[in-house]
Design a protein around this motif. Sequence first.
Motif, PDB file in Angstrom:
ATOM      1  N   GLU A 185       0.831  -1.202   0.000  1.00  0.00           N
ATOM      2  CA  GLU A 185       0.000   0.000   0.000  1.00  0.00           C
ATOM      3  C   GLU A 185       0.873   1.262   0.000  1.00  0.00           C
ATOM      4  N   ALA A 186       1.939   1.185   0.790  1.00  0.00           N
ATOM      5  CA  ALA A 186       2.788   2.377   0.964  1.00  0.00           C
ATOM      6  C   ALA A 186       3.508   2.758  -0.330  1.00  0.00           C
ATOM      7  N   LEU A 187       3.765   1.779  -1.182  1.00  0.00           N
ATOM      8  CA  LEU A 187       4.502   2.060  -2.418  1.00  0.00           C
ATOM      9  C   LEU A 187       3.572   2.138  -3.627  1.00  0.00           C
ATOM     10  N   GLN A 188       2.278   2.061  -3.374  1.00  0.00           N
ATOM     11  CA  GLN A 188       1.287   2.074  -4.449  1.00  0.00           C
ATOM     12  C   GLN A 188       0.646   3.463  -4.569  1.00  0.00           C
ATOM     13  N   TYR A 189       0.005   3.751  -5.703  1.00  0.00           N
ATOM     14  CA  TYR A 189      -0.850   4.946  -5.772  1.00  0.00           C
ATOM     15  C   TYR A 189      -1.910   4.864  -4.683  1.00  0.00           C
ATOM     16  N   GLY A 190      -2.373   6.022  -4.261  1.00  0.00           N
ATOM     17  CA  GLY A 190      -3.463   6.043  -3.281  1.00  0.00           C
ATOM     18  C   GLY A 190      -4.554   6.995  -3.743  1.00  0.00           C
ATOM     19  N   GLY A 191      -5.517   7.253  -2.882  1.00  0.00           N
ATOM     20  CA  GLY A 191      -6.614   8.163  -3.220  1.00  0.00           C
ATOM     21  C   GLY A 191      -6.113   9.604  -3.319  1.00  0.00           C
ATOM     22  N   GLY A 192      -6.752  10.396  -4.179  1.00  0.00           N
ATOM     23  CA  GLY A 192      -6.318  11.782  -4.421  1.00  0.00           C
ATOM     24  C   GLY A 192      -6.493  12.693  -3.220  1.00  0.00           C
ATOM     25  N   GLN A 193      -7.383  12.312  -2.314  1.00  0.00           N
ATOM     26  CA  GLN A 193      -7.648  13.179  -1.167  1.00  0.00           C
ATOM     27  C   GLN A 193      -6.719  12.860   0.003  1.00  0.00           C
ATOM     28  N   GLY A 194      -6.006  11.737  -0.101  1.00  0.00           N
ATOM     29  CA  GLY A 194      -5.133  11.312   0.991  1.00  0.00           C
ATOM     30  C   GLY A 194      -5.768  10.171   1.765  1.00  0.00           C
ATOM     31  N   THR A 195      -4.963   9.505   2.596  1.00  0.00           N
ATOM     32  CA  THR A 195      -5.499   8.332   3.305  1.00  0.00           C
ATOM     33  C   THR A 195      -6.509   8.771   4.370  1.00  0.00           C
ATOM     34  N   ARG A 196      -7.483   7.912   4.571  1.00  0.00           N
ATOM     35  CA  ARG A 196      -8.513   8.198   5.582  1.00  0.00           C
ATOM     36  C   ARG A 196      -7.870   8.319   6.966  1.00  0.00           C
ATOM     37  N   GLU A 197      -6.920   7.401   7.246  1.00  0.00           N
ATOM     38  CA  GLU A 197      -6.318   7.402   8.583  1.00  0.00           C
ATOM     39  C   GLU A 197      -5.639   8.747   8.867  1.00  0.00           C
ATOM     40  N   LEU A 198      -4.848   9.208   7.919  1.00  0.00           N
ATOM     41  CA  LEU A 198      -4.144  10.470   8.176  1.00  0.00           C
ATOM     42  C   LEU A 198      -5.123  11.648   8.236  1.00  0.00           C
ATOM     43  N   ARG A 199      -6.169  11.614   7.411  1.00  0.00           N
ATOM     44  CA  ARG A 199      -7.131  12.728   7.469  1.00  0.00           C
ATOM     45  C   ARG A 199      -7.819  12.775   8.836  1.00  0.00           C
ATOM     46  N   GLU A 200      -8.071  11.599   9.395  1.00  0.00           N
ATOM     47  CA  GLU A 200      -8.669  11.586  10.750  1.00  0.00           C
ATOM     48  C   GLU A 200      -7.676  12.123  11.777  1.00  0.00           C
ATOM     49  N   GLN A 201      -6.425  11.714  11.637  1.00  0.00           N
ATOM     50  CA  GLN A 201      -5.403  12.208  12.588  1.00  0.00           C
ATOM     51  C   GLN A 201      -5.203  13.723  12.441  1.00  0.00           C
ATOM     52  N   ILE A 202      -5.275  14.195  11.205  1.00  0.00           N
ATOM     53  CA  ILE A 202      -5.127  15.640  10.970  1.00  0.00           C
ATOM     54  C   ILE A 202      -6.241  16.399  11.709  1.00  0.00           C
ATOM     55  N   CYS A 203      -7.413  15.801  11.765  1.00  0.00           N
ATOM     56  CA  CYS A 203      -8.506  16.465  12.507  1.00  0.00           C
ATOM     57  C   CYS A 203      -8.130  16.590  13.986  1.00  0.00           C
ATOM     58  N   GLN A 204      -7.393  15.598  14.499  1.00  0.00           N
ATOM     59  CA  GLN A 204      -6.946  15.712  15.905  1.00  0.00           C
ATOM     60  C   GLN A 204      -5.872  16.802  16.056  1.00  0.00           C
ATOM     61  N   VAL A 205      -4.993  16.881  15.081  1.00  0.00           N
ATOM     62  CA  VAL A 205      -3.978  17.953  15.128  1.00  0.00           C
ATOM     63  C   VAL A 205      -4.689  19.313  15.111  1.00  0.00           C
ATOM     64  N   MET A 206      -5.685  19.438  14.248  1.00  0.00           N
ATOM     65  CA  MET A 206      -6.401  20.717  14.167  1.00  0.00           C
ATOM     66  C   MET A 206      -7.176  20.992  15.455  1.00  0.00           C
ATOM     67  N   ALA A 207      -7.655  19.914  16.121  1.00  0.00           N
ATOM     68  CA  ALA A 207      -8.349  20.126  17.406  1.00  0.00           C
ATOM     69  C   ALA A 207      -7.384  20.758  18.402  1.00  0.00           C
ATOM     70  N   ALA A 208      -6.118  20.326  18.363  1.00  0.00           N
ATOM     71  CA  ALA A 208      -5.120  20.929  19.262  1.00  0.00           C
ATOM     72  C   ALA A 208      -4.886  22.396  18.899  1.00  0.00           C
ATOM     73  N   GLU A 209      -5.155  22.754  17.660  1.00  0.00           N
ATOM     74  CA  GLU A 209      -4.995  24.149  17.226  1.00  0.00           C
ATOM     75  C   GLU A 209      -6.254  24.967  17.503  1.00  0.00           C
ATOM     76  N   GLY A 210      -7.336  24.294  17.910  1.00  0.00           N
ATOM     77  CA  GLY A 210      -8.562  25.032  18.252  1.00  0.00           C
ATOM     78  C   GLY A 210      -9.708  24.837  17.278  1.00  0.00           C
ATOM     79  N   ILE A 211      -9.529  23.951  16.277  1.00  0.00           N
ATOM     80  CA  ILE A 211     -10.633  23.669  15.338  1.00  0.00           C
ATOM     81  C   ILE A 211     -11.218  22.320  15.734  1.00  0.00           C
ATOM     82  N   THR A 212     -12.405  22.341  16.312  1.00  0.00           N
ATOM     83  CA  THR A 212     -12.930  21.102  16.905  1.00  0.00           C
ATOM     84  C   THR A 212     -14.021  20.462  16.049  1.00  0.00           C
ATOM     85  N   ASP A 213     -14.406  21.103  14.953  1.00  0.00           N
ATOM     86  CA  ASP A 213     -15.529  20.563  14.161  1.00  0.00           C
ATOM     87  C   ASP A 213     -15.094  20.071  12.780  1.00  0.00           C
ATOM     88  N   ALA A 214     -13.794  19.766  12.617  1.00  0.00           N
ATOM     89  CA  ALA A 214     -13.319  19.374  11.279  1.00  0.00           C
ATOM     90  C   ALA A 214     -13.790  17.959  10.938  1.00  0.00           C
TER      91      ALA A 214
END
Length: 414
Positions: free
Chosen positions: A77-106
């Motif tokens: 998976e890591a060496l293959q093409y992926g979805g254009g929007q990015g992996t679901r797992e990282l997008r969910e984690q990014i929402c947690q990073v943004m929560a630490a920045e003060g955005i809680t509804d992402a």
Amino acid sequence: MTSIMQQPDSPRETYSPTELFSKRAANIKQSAVRDVFEISMQPGLISLAGGNPYLQSLPLAELGQSAAQVIAEQGLEALQYGGGQGTRELREQICQVMAAEGITDADPDNVVITAGSQSAQDVAAKVFCDPGDVVLVEDPTYVGALNAFEVYQVEVLPAVVDGEGLVPEALRQRLAELREAGKKVKLLYTIPTFNNPSGVTLAETRRQQIIDICREEHVLILEDNPYGLLKFDGHPEAPLRARDAENVIYLGSFSKIFAPGLRIGWALVPAELKQRFYLASEAVTLCPPSFNQMLISAYLRDYDWMGQIRRYRELYSERCETMIEALEEHMPAGVEWTRPAGGFFVWLTLPEHVDTYPLLQEGIAAGVVFVPGAAFTTASHSNSLRLAFSAVSSENIREGVKRLAPVLAKAIAA
Ligand code: PMP
């Protein structure tokens, strides 16, 4: 027999593919900051130029193991093409990073992972700007954004800022004037927190006003916040996006809180704009790098990333303090500087008659490199310069400022 190729006045002979450049290519320029970076590699020089994070503070050996583990366990998976929007797992984690920045509804569905926030700036300009449209920016602002926007043949115009960031009344007036002049302002590009290059932060009391003005004037806010988590003391400022989910595109990045070489940033895009934004991003990169996304996911999952950010904050806070102390000790009268509450940069302003661009050579001769202010602006600021404290030891910060001071003193006296 003479071949067509040999005829002296054949049009092919004078042909050069450079004549095929698009009109927009005329706006593609070498960034002055990158020039300065090259110079700053010379041995013996102290570079206060580059806004690089201090990667020596990362757990490199452990990250090596994580990288090996990603390949061993998820290699296909890591060496293959992926979805254009990015992996679901990282997008969910990014929402947690943004929560630490003060955005809680992402919502992870509205996150588009990009090749650094630099590429999100390009996508935003591509999706929203036609030639002749106006993008308003803080003055001074991030040089990479100026480069990204100008390619789209937009008019990049400065908005007034003071020591507390964008001035709401001046913004209102500017937008009204531009509207009356028949200009279409599409975007307000802003770095409200620890601005690059000035280090200035938009006052809390002004934030709602800026949002309201942009809504009233039908201007979309492009909020760039790569340094938001790097506040020296206390809670991060709540981004503009925390107050407005519909008229702000929020750009984030792992470059300053983790590793710029991985080239992973993101845009949190209002739901009704998301599809176009993501398709435009996909048209450029197909998908963000799969391996890099998975390595970042492993880092966020398996490491105390907030602990690392706390270490960064302490380190940068100390270095900033060292720089301010050194400036106080060595700088001649007539030089003023900002006192950032986070981020990487201090902005120096000299008397108006001084142009800092030619001083770069004198700085190099004295063994120190900075970035001249003219690099960051659509207007003036030739009497300013940017110093970065992020990647330089305290000892070198002191020595660098000490070397710079006589260069500036001579120019002021001239
Ligand atoms: N925005 C700002 C304000 C920056 O200072 C930088 C990097 N110096 C970027 C965007 C680019 O970040 P990235 O590495 O995520 O493309």
